[in-house]
Write a protein that holds these residues in place. Structure first.
Motif, PDB file in Angstrom:
ATOM      1  N   PHE A  66       9.322   2.004  -6.457  1.00 26.78           N
ATOM      2  CA  PHE A  66       8.251   1.401  -5.638  1.00 26.78           C
ATOM      3  C   PHE A  66       7.077   2.206  -5.674  1.00 26.78           C
ATOM      4  CE2 PHE A  66      11.790  -1.511  -4.462  1.00 26.78           C
ATOM      5  CZ  PHE A  66      11.069  -2.601  -4.480  1.00 26.78           C
ATOM      6  N   GLY A  67       6.997   3.478  -6.237  1.00 26.58           N
ATOM      7  CA  GLY A  67       6.066   4.367  -6.130  1.00 26.58           C
ATOM      8  C   GLY A  67       5.586   4.875  -4.812  1.00 26.58           C
ATOM      9  N   VAL A  68       6.507   5.140  -4.009  1.00 22.50           N
ATOM     10  CA  VAL A  68       6.595   5.853  -2.744  1.00 22.50           C
ATOM     11  C   VAL A  68       6.768   7.189  -2.846  1.00 22.50           C
ATOM     12  CG1 VAL A  68       7.300   5.865  -0.209  1.00 22.50           C
ATOM     13  CG2 VAL A  68       6.773   3.581  -1.303  1.00 22.50           C
ATOM     14  N   GLU A  69       5.784   8.083  -2.138  1.00 25.45           N
ATOM     15  CA  GLU A  69       6.062   9.649  -2.120  1.00 25.45           C
ATOM     16  C   GLU A  69       7.140   9.907  -1.328  1.00 25.45           C
ATOM     17  OE1 GLU A  69       5.264  13.236  -3.145  1.00 25.45           O
ATOM     18  OE2 GLU A  69       3.228  12.571  -3.018  1.00 25.45           O
ATOM     19  N   SER A  73      14.008  -5.697   9.206  1.00 26.46           N
ATOM     20  CA  SER A  73      13.220  -7.067   8.787  1.00 26.46           C
ATOM     21  C   SER A  73      11.681  -6.770   8.992  1.00 26.46           C
ATOM     22  CB  SER A  73      13.420  -8.381   9.400  1.00 26.46           C
ATOM     23  OG  SER A  73      13.126  -8.164  10.810  1.00 26.46           O
ATOM     24  N   GLU A  74      11.561  -5.974  10.130  1.00 29.01           N
ATOM     25  CA  GLU A  74       9.962  -5.600  10.228  1.00 29.01           C
ATOM     26  C   GLU A  74       9.623  -4.464   9.108  1.00 29.01           C
ATOM     27  OE1 GLU A  74       8.931  -6.160  14.816  1.00 29.01           O
ATOM     28  OE2 GLU A  74      10.408  -4.736  14.412  1.00 29.01           O
ATOM     29  N   VAL A  75      10.666  -3.595   8.862  1.00 31.37           N
ATOM     30  CA  VAL A  75       9.875  -2.643   7.885  1.00 31.37           C
ATOM     31  C   VAL A  75       9.803  -3.297   6.518  1.00 31.37           C
ATOM     32  CG1 VAL A  75      11.186  -0.664   6.275  1.00 31.37           C
ATOM     33  CG2 VAL A  75      11.589  -0.779   8.854  1.00 31.37           C
ATOM     34  N   GLU A  76      10.516  -4.383   6.273  1.00 25.36           N
ATOM     35  CA  GLU A  76      10.210  -4.969   5.114  1.00 25.36           C
ATOM     36  C   GLU A  76       8.763  -5.682   5.113  1.00 25.36           C
ATOM     37  OE1 GLU A  76      11.616  -8.917   2.616  1.00 25.36           O
ATOM     38  OE2 GLU A  76      13.136  -7.939   3.987  1.00 25.36           O
ATOM     39  N   MET A  77       8.437  -6.232   6.129  1.00 25.80           N
ATOM     40  CA  MET A  77       7.199  -6.942   6.517  1.00 25.80           C
ATOM     41  C   MET A  77       6.111  -5.975   6.359  1.00 25.80           C
ATOM     42  SD  MET A  77       5.872  -8.862  10.022  1.00 25.80           S
ATOM     43  CE  MET A  77       7.217  -9.872  10.352  1.00 25.80           C
ATOM     44  N   VAL A  78       6.148  -4.929   6.823  1.00 26.23           N
ATOM     45  CA  VAL A  78       5.098  -3.548   6.598  1.00 26.23           C
ATOM     46  C   VAL A  78       5.021  -3.171   5.160  1.00 26.23           C
ATOM     47  CG1 VAL A  78       4.182  -1.667   7.413  1.00 26.23           C
ATOM     48  CG2 VAL A  78       5.447  -2.882   9.190  1.00 26.23           C
ATOM     49  N   LEU A  79       6.241  -3.203   4.477  1.00 27.35           N
ATOM     50  CA  LEU A  79       6.151  -2.613   3.106  1.00 27.35           C
ATOM     51  C   LEU A  79       5.409  -3.750   2.287  1.00 27.35           C
ATOM     52  CD1 LEU A  79       9.751  -1.367   2.590  1.00 27.35           C
ATOM     53  CD2 LEU A  79       7.549  -0.108   2.571  1.00 27.35           C
ATOM     54  N   ARG A 122       0.900  -1.097  -0.183  1.00 24.99           N
ATOM     55  CA  ARG A 122      -0.173  -0.128  -0.107  1.00 24.99           C
ATOM     56  C   ARG A 122       1.029   1.012  -0.095  1.00 24.99           C
ATOM     57  NH1 ARG A 122      -5.360  -1.967   3.527  1.00 24.99           N
ATOM     58  NH2 ARG A 122      -6.070  -3.177   1.758  1.00 24.99           N
ATOM     59  N   PRO A 123       1.301   1.508  -1.198  1.00 26.06           N
ATOM     60  CA  PRO A 123       2.276   2.873  -1.221  1.00 26.06           C
ATOM     61  C   PRO A 123       1.834   4.160  -0.726  1.00 26.06           C
ATOM     62  CG  PRO A 123       2.019   2.038  -3.547  1.00 26.06           C
ATOM     63  CD  PRO A 123       1.307   0.714  -2.326  1.00 26.06           C
TER      64      PRO A 123
END
Length: 466
Positions: A94-97, A148-154, A54-55
């Protein structure tokens, strides 16, 4: 009827699934990212061929590695330059602002979230940065996560989380003049220690907390992590709603009315159970300063470095190592100690109110000759506001240097480092060994206490100068 705490009301609404005997799957409303903890996470997504789920719910900015002078020029430090560029590339891919260098919304992640109206009551907020707890000032659950959690949320917009224990810290009464929210939180940490809230989500309550502005509340929640807490929070009220209303990404019109009705239900019910509770009196708090190498080693400015006899036997070795590093002696008075640098900034104290407070105090005064003073606004918006109000001119006349936004000398990760052996009075949140540069000596204090030291050249009691 089930009486719930503020934390439980928000937590329960965001739990998607409970794992039997394990953590819960928690939905995350907004994910803040910066250049330091996101590169490996994006690399992980690429390896697995996954998009950002959800970018539109990801907000990115560059803050830790950015220089605070000449931001229009290429970054000199190679590692910093690579990290900032990598964030830019990843956000494009990845289309992130991204609110990168030169963007009018760029700034420290925990300053821009609130000022843009992204941070709202009742939400869940994470970032690969421990001081994400700042956003809890709005009556939300906000905490730092690992890479690793940053990756999980992304990848999923969710996170596996175990529910923490619950603590309430009440501060009642009226603050004395010259005493600020930074002094409240340094006082509380000194009382309960730097590990006193480990494993807890902490709600700050009481009349002294309710009397604070939003920016002052953010300072308190920002440093809840320094007492070991998982997160810190304050129930939203009229102060909160007034602050949020009309900001860039705040709800508008009918949506505002709907949200406001929801937000007004966010408080701990009468009789809701906390695992632990503390009570402090605002009148007992004086301007605080740290003398050691963790934020719990704090004393009132009129106090002395503890005597060995005042320290628990098990803590004596670390206490002695700490004051040895700081070049201090047990029993010595802290007031009057020489200062070399003053740093006013960081996600703890770099908002417009902090700068206004310092400007009001230093107007017509000059800094001490042998003190270097850096004032680093928390965002481009704070910087623009300071210039609009003429605060920059007051600083210039006093010999203070107003720099450009970034994390700056809070941590030795960019060009703004404190030289070895020098004493820096800092409005940031951490005083660990080497935090502001190899062998730098950091003393944490409020912006007012820092400004007093800038003017006198020594640790001073701001109450005598107001």
């Amino acid at each position: 009827m089930n009486n719930k705490t503020l934390f439980e009301k928000i937590w329960d609404k965001h739990v998607i699934k409970k794992i039997e005997g394990g953590p819960s799957v928690l939905y995350i409303d907004t994910h803040f990212i910066h250049e330091v903890t996101s590169p490996q996470a994006f690399k992980g997504l690429e390896k697995r061929g996954l998009p950002v789920f959800r970018p539109k719910q990801v907000v990115a900015t560059a803050d830790h590695n950015v220089p605070t002078l000449h931001q229009e020029l290429p970054i000199k430090e190679e590692l910093s330059r690579i990290q900032v560029q990598t964030l830019k590339d990843n956000c494009e891919k990845f289309g992130v602002e991204l609110y990168g260098l030169g963007h009018p919304y760029q700034g420290i992640v925990h300053v821009i979230g609130p000022e843009l109206g992204v941070t709202q009551p009742g939400g869940t907020y994470v970032c690969g940065d421990s001081h994400t707890s700042t956003h809890g000032a709005f009556g939300s659950i906000a905490f730092g996560i690992g890479t690793s959690e940053v990756e999980m949320v992304l990848a999923t917009q969710c996170l596996l989380q175990s529910k923490p224990k619950l603590m309430r810290i009440n501060v009642d009464g009226n603050l004395n003049k010259g005493v600020t929210s930074k002094d409240i939180v340094l006082y509380v940490i000194a009382k309960i220690t730097a590990s006193g809230a480990t494993g807890y989500a902490v709600e700050f309550a009481g009349s002294a907390i309710r009397a604070l502005s939003m920016e002052a509340r953010m300072t308190i929640c920002n440093m809840s992590i320094e007492m070991g807490a998982r997160c810190g929070m304050i129930a939203p009220d009229e102060t909160t709603f007034t602050y949020v209303k009309g900001r860039e990404f705040a709800p508008k019109d009918a949506e505002w009315d709907k949200k406001l009705a929801e937000w007004k239900t966010l408080y701990s019910d009468e009789g809701a159970a906390f695992d632990k509770e503390y009570h402090f009196k605002a009148e007992d708090i004086e301007p605080m300063i740290t003398y050691g190498t963790n934020p719990g080693m704090g004393i009132g400015v009129t106090g002395h470095v503890p005597q060995l006899s005042e320290i628990n036997a098990k803590d004596k070795p670390s206490f002695e190592k700490s004051i040895d590093y700081m070049g201090l002696h047990a029993g010595e008075n802290i007031k009057g100690h020489k200062v070399d640098y003053v740093f006013i900034g960081s996600c703890t104290n770099s908002r417009i109110e902090d700068l206004r407070q310092v400007a009001a105090f230093v107007k017509g005064k000059k800094k001490a000759d042998d003190v270097t003073v850096w004032i680093v606004p928390g965002s481009k918006q704070v910087e623009a506001q300071a210039k609009e109000e003429g605060i920059d001119k007051i600083f210039e006349a006093a010999g203070f240097q107003l720099r450009q936004p970034g994390c700056s000398a809070c941590l030795g990760m960019n060009e703004d480092k404190i030289p070895a052996g020098k004493y820096c009075i800092s409005t940031s949140n951490r005083n660990f060994e080497g935090r502001q540069g190899p062998n730098a000596r950091t003393m944490l204090a409020s912006p007012l206490t820092a400004a007093a030291a800038a003017v006198t050249g020594v640790i001073s009691d701001v109450r005598e100068l107001i």
